[in-house]
Enzyme design. Structure first.
Site, PDB file in Angstrom:
ATOM      1  N   SER A 132       0.857  -1.198   0.000  1.00 12.97           N
ATOM      2  CA  SER A 132       0.000   0.000   0.000  1.00 12.97           C
ATOM      3  C   SER A 132       0.882   1.234   0.000  1.00 12.97           C
ATOM      4  O   SER A 132       1.995   1.215   0.565  1.00 12.97           O
ATOM      5  CB  SER A 132      -0.893   0.028   1.245  1.00 12.97           C
ATOM      6  OG  SER A 132      -1.505   1.294   1.386  1.00 12.97           O
ATOM      7  N   TYR A 146      -1.690  -0.866  10.444  1.00 14.14           N
ATOM      8  CA  TYR A 146      -1.808  -1.184   9.009  1.00 14.14           C
ATOM      9  C   TYR A 146      -0.576  -0.668   8.264  1.00 14.14           C
ATOM     10  O   TYR A 146       0.024  -1.392   7.459  1.00 14.14           O
ATOM     11  CB  TYR A 146      -3.077  -0.548   8.442  1.00 14.14           C
ATOM     12  CG  TYR A 146      -3.303  -0.798   6.962  1.00 14.14           C
ATOM     13  CD1 TYR A 146      -3.733  -2.040   6.505  1.00 14.14           C
ATOM     14  CD2 TYR A 146      -3.096   0.213   6.020  1.00 14.14           C
ATOM     15  CE1 TYR A 146      -3.950  -2.269   5.145  1.00 14.14           C
ATOM     16  CE2 TYR A 146      -3.316  -0.008   4.662  1.00 14.14           C
ATOM     17  CZ  TYR A 146      -3.745  -1.257   4.233  1.00 14.14           C
ATOM     18  OH  TYR A 146      -3.952  -1.477   2.892  1.00 14.14           O
TER      19      TYR A 146
HETATM   20  P1  NDP Z   1     -11.100  -6.486   0.028  1.00 13.54           P
HETATM   21  O1  NDP Z   1     -11.427  -6.469   1.477  1.00 13.54           O
HETATM   22  O2  NDP Z   1     -12.059  -5.914  -0.922  1.00 13.54           O
HETATM   23  O3  NDP Z   1     -10.720  -7.995  -0.403  1.00 13.54           O
HETATM   24  C1  NDP Z   1      -9.771  -8.684   0.354  1.00 13.54           C
HETATM   25  C2  NDP Z   1      -9.469 -10.012  -0.287  1.00 13.54           C
HETATM   26  O4  NDP Z   1      -8.478 -10.677   0.540  1.00 13.54           O
HETATM   27  C3  NDP Z   1     -10.680 -10.915  -0.356  1.00 13.54           C
HETATM   28  O5  NDP Z   1     -10.604 -11.703  -1.504  1.00 13.54           O
HETATM   29  C4  NDP Z   1     -10.519 -11.759   0.908  1.00 13.54           C
HETATM   30  O6  NDP Z   1     -11.104 -13.033   0.806  1.00 13.54           O
HETATM   31  C5  NDP Z   1      -9.008 -11.913   0.974  1.00 13.54           C
HETATM   32  N1  NDP Z   1      -8.619 -12.206   2.334  1.00 13.54           N
HETATM   33  C6  NDP Z   1      -8.724 -11.405   3.422  1.00 13.54           C
HETATM   34  N2  NDP Z   1      -8.334 -12.072   4.521  1.00 13.54           N
HETATM   35  C7  NDP Z   1      -7.971 -13.309   4.111  1.00 13.54           C
HETATM   36  C8  NDP Z   1      -7.492 -14.459   4.774  1.00 13.54           C
HETATM   37  N3  NDP Z   1      -7.319 -14.493   6.103  1.00 13.54           N
HETATM   38  N4  NDP Z   1      -7.211 -15.556   4.030  1.00 13.54           N
HETATM   39  C9  NDP Z   1      -7.397 -15.552   2.705  1.00 13.54           C
HETATM   40  N5  NDP Z   1      -7.868 -14.500   2.012  1.00 13.54           N
HETATM   41  C10 NDP Z   1      -8.147 -13.389   2.721  1.00 13.54           C
HETATM   42  O7  NDP Z   1      -9.702  -5.732  -0.077  1.00 13.54           O
HETATM   43  P2  NDP Z   1      -8.994  -4.996  -1.318  1.00 13.54           P
HETATM   44  O8  NDP Z   1      -9.251  -5.711  -2.577  1.00 13.54           O
HETATM   45  O9  NDP Z   1      -9.300  -3.570  -1.214  1.00 13.54           O
HETATM   46  O10 NDP Z   1      -7.471  -5.155  -0.871  1.00 13.54           O
HETATM   47  C11 NDP Z   1      -6.603  -6.116  -1.439  1.00 13.54           C
HETATM   48  C12 NDP Z   1      -5.181  -5.768  -1.035  1.00 13.54           C
HETATM   49  O11 NDP Z   1      -4.873  -4.452  -1.479  1.00 13.54           O
HETATM   50  C13 NDP Z   1      -4.953  -5.773   0.474  1.00 13.54           C
HETATM   51  O12 NDP Z   1      -3.668  -6.281   0.747  1.00 13.54           O
HETATM   52  C14 NDP Z   1      -5.041  -4.308   0.836  1.00 13.54           C
HETATM   53  O13 NDP Z   1      -4.321  -4.002   2.014  1.00 13.54           O
HETATM   54  C15 NDP Z   1      -4.407  -3.690  -0.392  1.00 13.54           C
HETATM   55  N6  NDP Z   1      -4.749  -2.283  -0.606  1.00 13.54           N
HETATM   56  C16 NDP Z   1      -6.045  -1.882  -0.841  1.00 13.54           C
HETATM   57  C17 NDP Z   1      -6.334  -0.558  -1.050  1.00 13.54           C
HETATM   58  C18 NDP Z   1      -7.704  -0.063  -1.311  1.00 13.54           C
HETATM   59  O14 NDP Z   1      -7.903   1.173  -1.311  1.00 13.54           O
HETATM   60  N7  NDP Z   1      -8.692  -0.933  -1.577  1.00 13.54           N
HETATM   61  C19 NDP Z   1      -5.278   0.464  -1.013  1.00 13.54           C
HETATM   62  C20 NDP Z   1      -3.963  -0.059  -0.775  1.00 13.54           C
HETATM   63  C21 NDP Z   1      -3.732  -1.379  -0.572  1.00 13.54           C
HETATM   64  P3  NDP Z   1     -12.419 -13.446   1.662  1.00 13.54           P
HETATM   65  O15 NDP Z   1     -13.434 -12.367   1.483  1.00 13.54           O
HETATM   66  O16 NDP Z   1     -12.811 -14.750   1.071  1.00 13.54           O
HETATM   67  O17 NDP Z   1     -11.987 -13.591   3.062  1.00 13.54           O
END
Ligand code: NDP
Length: 237
Positions: A132, A146
């Site tokens: 991020s 975070y």
């Molecule tokens: P979402 O919350 O929309 O999606 C998160 C994804 O990660 C889901 O597919 C979820 O699966 C999976 N996930 C979460 N916890 C687990 C776990 N314990 N085991 C396996 N899978 C897991 O998040 P984003 O798409 O927004 O974020 C994705 C990445 O991008 C993250 O690392 C986030 O920190 C990073 N990011 C996001 C930003 C944003 O503005 N959106 C900005 C900067 C970085 P499930 O639902 O099945 O648990």
């Protein structure tokens, strides 16, 4: 479009948001894709049906499960670790167990997944972790832990790039800014404040982030390693 035909790809955390966009991109570009998820079974099965990718339930907070997941896919050409959670709140009031679980998912999982993947990855393989811009810049209160997790990935990438460089395996961090997902919806209450920090005042799409991942995973990026790739509309500028 990059041709990923014949490439074996694992996306850890691919059921929703940025991860799902990455699964879609690699699948439409011909890759053989598997992705993991934790709780979103309906979304994962729908994405598998849509893309032909394989969905695997596996909790990224569980180190042994992460290692087994990676081992179970055999020799990966490309590993993407996207799974991440965001625990916010005043540091003195945050639940320490929730903070530690976030550290398990955001830091320990990428490290152990990358190391396990590298054991069997062919020369020239690619390891990409979604960090991020908050690893560089944290302009809000309430997100110290975070930011800690995303900054930790930076050191990991630099170190692992050295460990695996003699095999041509690259290790890179993609650092999105605000991106329209369930975690950070473009219509959310913080959007105007976030856009205030940006040169281009809108959320990115998951597809835009997936495009940068595809570049790093593709043939033109073989010399790009140990580096941070920020895609944030100027949030950190
Ligand atoms: P979402 O919350 O929309 O999606 C998160 C994804 O990660 C889901 O597919 C979820 O699966 C999976 N996930 C979460 N916890 C687990 C776990 N314990 N085991 C396996 N899978 C897991 O998040 P984003 O798409 O927004 O974020 C994705 C990445 O991008 C993250 O690392 C986030 O920190 C990073 N990011 C996001 C930003 C944003 O503005 N959106 C900005 C900067 C970085 P499930 O639902 O099945 O648990």
């Amino acid at each position: 479009m990059t041709d990923f035909t014949g490439k074996t790809i694992l996306v850890i955390g691919g059921s929703r948001g940025i991860g799902a966009a990455i699964v879609r991109r690699f699948s439409s570009d011909g890759g053989t894709v598997a992705f993991s998820y934790a709780g979103s079974t309906d979304a994962a099965l729908a994405l598998a049906q849509e893309t032909g990718a394989t969905a695997i339930q596996s909790d990224a907070a569980d180190r042994d499960a992460v290692i087994d997941l990676v081992k179970g896919r055999g020799a990966l050409d490309i590993l993407v670790v996207n799974a991440g959670t965001f625990v916010a709140g005043n540091a003195t009031e945050a639940d320490p167990d929730a903070v530690d679980r976030m550290i398990d998912i955001n830091v320990r999982a990428p490290y152990h997944a990358a190391v396990e993947a590298a054991r069997s990855m062919p020369d020239g393989g690619r390891i990409i972790v979604i960090g991020s811009v908050n690893g560089d810049r944290m302009p809000f209160a309430g997100a110290a832990a975070y930011a800690l997790t995303k900054a930790a990935l930076q050191g990991m990438a630099r170190g692992l790039a050295r460990d695996f460089g003699d095999r041509g395996i690259t290790v890179n961090i993609v650092q999105p800014g605000p991106t329209d997902t369930d975690m950070n919806p473009a219509s959310g209450p913080m959007s105007d404040i976030m856009h205030g920090f940006m040169a281009i005042k809108r959320h990115a799409t998951g597809g835009e982030v997936a495009g940068m991942v595809a570049y790093l995973a593709g043939p033109e990026a073989g010399i790009v390693t140990g580096a941070l790739h920020t895609i944030d509309g100027g949030f950190g500028a």
